[in-house]
Design a protein around this motif. Structure first.
Motif, PDB file in Angstrom:
ATOM      1  N   CYS A 228     105.485  51.377  42.219  1.00 28.50           N
ATOM      2  CA  CYS A 228     105.044  50.009  41.933  1.00 28.50           C
ATOM      3  C   CYS A 228     103.525  49.968  41.713  1.00 28.50           C
ATOM      4  O   CYS A 228     102.768  50.568  42.475  1.00 28.50           O
ATOM      5  CB  CYS A 228     105.435  49.115  43.107  1.00 28.50           C
TER       6      CYS A 228
ATOM      7  N   CYS B  83     102.338  47.932  45.183  1.00 29.59           N
ATOM      8  CA  CYS B  83     102.523  48.398  46.574  1.00 29.59           C
ATOM      9  C   CYS B  83     102.940  49.859  46.665  1.00 29.59           C
ATOM     10  O   CYS B  83     103.139  50.359  47.772  1.00 29.59           O
ATOM     11  CB  CYS B  83     103.527  47.494  47.299  1.00 29.59           C
TER      12      CYS B  83
ATOM     13  N   CYS C 236     107.958  44.246  46.772  1.00 28.62           N
ATOM     14  CA  CYS C 236     107.089  43.079  46.534  1.00 28.62           C
ATOM     15  C   CYS C 236     107.613  42.202  45.387  1.00 28.62           C
ATOM     16  O   CYS C 236     107.029  41.179  45.076  1.00 28.62           O
ATOM     17  CB  CYS C 236     105.656  43.537  46.249  1.00 28.62           C
TER      18      CYS C 236
ATOM     19  N   CYS D 287     110.244  46.072  41.517  1.00 28.11           N
ATOM     20  CA  CYS D 287     109.954  46.625  42.844  1.00 28.11           C
ATOM     21  C   CYS D 287     110.699  45.781  43.875  1.00 28.11           C
ATOM     22  O   CYS D 287     110.496  44.569  43.937  1.00 28.11           O
ATOM     23  CB  CYS D 287     108.458  46.593  43.125  1.00 28.11           C
TER      24      CYS D 287
END
Ligand SMILES: [Zn+2]
Length: 409
Positions: free
Chosen positions: A3, A6, A49, A46
């Motif tokens: 990602c 994150c 998040c 993702c």
């Protein structure tokens, strides 16, 4: 891949559009005898998040070729939108001759001209030289850089700590979203506010707007994902509005996490709730998008093949990124669409990337009076339909393909 925000491995697919050249890589006649570079165009989610993001196949610098001429003629409705925003923001945040306004991705100064008119000191940040020059011709100071933490910190030291920062339709276009957002925390005064506008992922999914996906557009944003990204990079969302622009956008206001205390509006909490109840924090919401996009593609191809079989003439209007995504996903070429008209002189005489359909002046379209004109920028449908009223009166039918094929009398 991991990602962009994150670093969690991205495993959930959202949409696979096959492959396509960069959507703004318009071809000159000389380039037609050369091969084109195509890159996979796939988007994943993702699950940590909920940032929806393109797979990172292309280098950002390959997409920012200064020859592409990134600026385009702004529509009248967009200019009015910007003028209104500047008026409202000046009142709301009490801006005056002692304030500092900084716009990121300031383009040709189309928005900052309204700040300047009010006598408020302003600065544009714009990496494309030719575009920055146009803003300077309006008397606007411009820094030619890609914005991020380093540039933000430098400008703050140079006296540009900002009362208001503006970033319209750029948050989704930056490859390193953490570095970009942290630049705002660096450059804002402790009392400053930053405003961002970006297309809302909820509208993209509900309106099946898969043609807004292209390589230069790295992220597709929910308020849920943006909140996580902002808080990790020193910003706090204090207000949000839903706007009709670009098929449905969010305008958010944010301030520094370590800045002055402000109330967070109820709209922020309400919209986070709405996203949650729409399913945006669950896999199923994202898994259903591929078949919807394919269904729109089939309807578009069926229409074109049917028109061709009946001997009808089809042209397009608006040589923008949206059209290129749709045309290349559907595998449409110049045998099904004769040409695309566009008002931007920088595109006329060139060819669309991938499909290689010629781009012509509007006058060619008006003289040719085809049976059908496909309006690719469906978000400007009403404005363009009245612009093409003379064709409609002559019997040409106007067509939009997204969120489903529609023929407008
Ligand atoms: Zn993530």
């Amino acid at each position: 891949m991991n990602c962009r925000h994150c670093q969690t491995p991205v495993r959930l697919p959202f949409l696979d559009l096959g492959s396509a050249p960069p959507s703004n890589a318009y071809l000159t006649p000389a380039k037609l005898s050369e091969p084109e570079l195509w890159f996979p165009l796939r988007v994943g989610v993702c699950e940590n998040c909920w940032l929806v993001q393109t797979e990172d196949f292309t280098r950002a610098d390959a997409l920012f070729d200064p020859d592409y001429g990134y600026f385009s003629a702004m529509s009248e409705s967009w200019l009015r939108h910007c003028e209104r925003f500047v008026g409202e923001a000046s009142d709301r945040f009490g801006l005056n001759g002692d304030s500092r306004v900084v716009e990121v991705a300031s383009n040709d100064g189309y928005l900052l001209q309204y700040v300047q008119e009010r006598g408020i000191p302003c600065l544009g940040i714009e990496p494309t030289h030719s575009t920055a020059e146009l803003a300077r011709n309006r008397g606007i100071e411009v820094v030619e850089e890609f914005f991020g933490r380093r540039v933000g910190a430098n400008l703050a030291r140079q006296g540009w700590a900002a009362d208001l920062m503006i970033a319209n339709n750029v948050l989704a276009h930056v490859p390193d979203i953490n570095d970009f957002v942290s630049g705002f925390a660096e450059l804002l005064k402790p009392s400053g506010v930053a405003s961002f506008e970006f297309p809302h992922l909820l509208e993209l999914v509900e309106g099946c707007q898969f043609d807004t996906i292209y390589h230069e557009h790295f992220s597709y944003l929910s308020l849920t994902a943006v909140k996580a990204i902002f808080e990790a990079n020193g910003l706090r969302i204090i207000d949000v509005e839903r706007l009709p622009t670009h098929g449905g956008s969010l305008r958010i206001f944010a301030d520094r996490l370590d800045g002055i205390d402000r109330l967070v509006s109820a709209e922020v909490r309400d919209l986070l709730e709405l996203e949650k109840s729409a399913g945006m924090t669950q896999r199923a919401f994202y898994e259903g998008f591929q078949p919807k996009a394919e269904s729109v593609k089939m309807g578009f191809i069926e229409f074109l093949v049917d028109a061709r079989r009946k001997g009808k003439r089809v042209a397009g209007y608006g040589a923008a990124a949206k059209g290129n995504t749709l045309l290349n996903f559907a595998g449409v070429r110049g045998d099904l669409i004769e040409f695309v008209a566009d008002r931007s002189p920088g595109k006329q005489g060139k060819f669309l990337p991938g499909s290689r359909i010629p781009i012509v002046e509007e006058s060619v379209l008006l003289e040719s009076a085809p049976d059908y004109v496909i309006i690719f920028p469906w978000n400007l449908k009403d404005e363009l339909m009245s612009q093409l009223e003379v064709l409609r009166r002559g019997g040409t039918k106007l067509v939009t393909a997204v969120p489903g094929l529609e023929i407008h009398g």
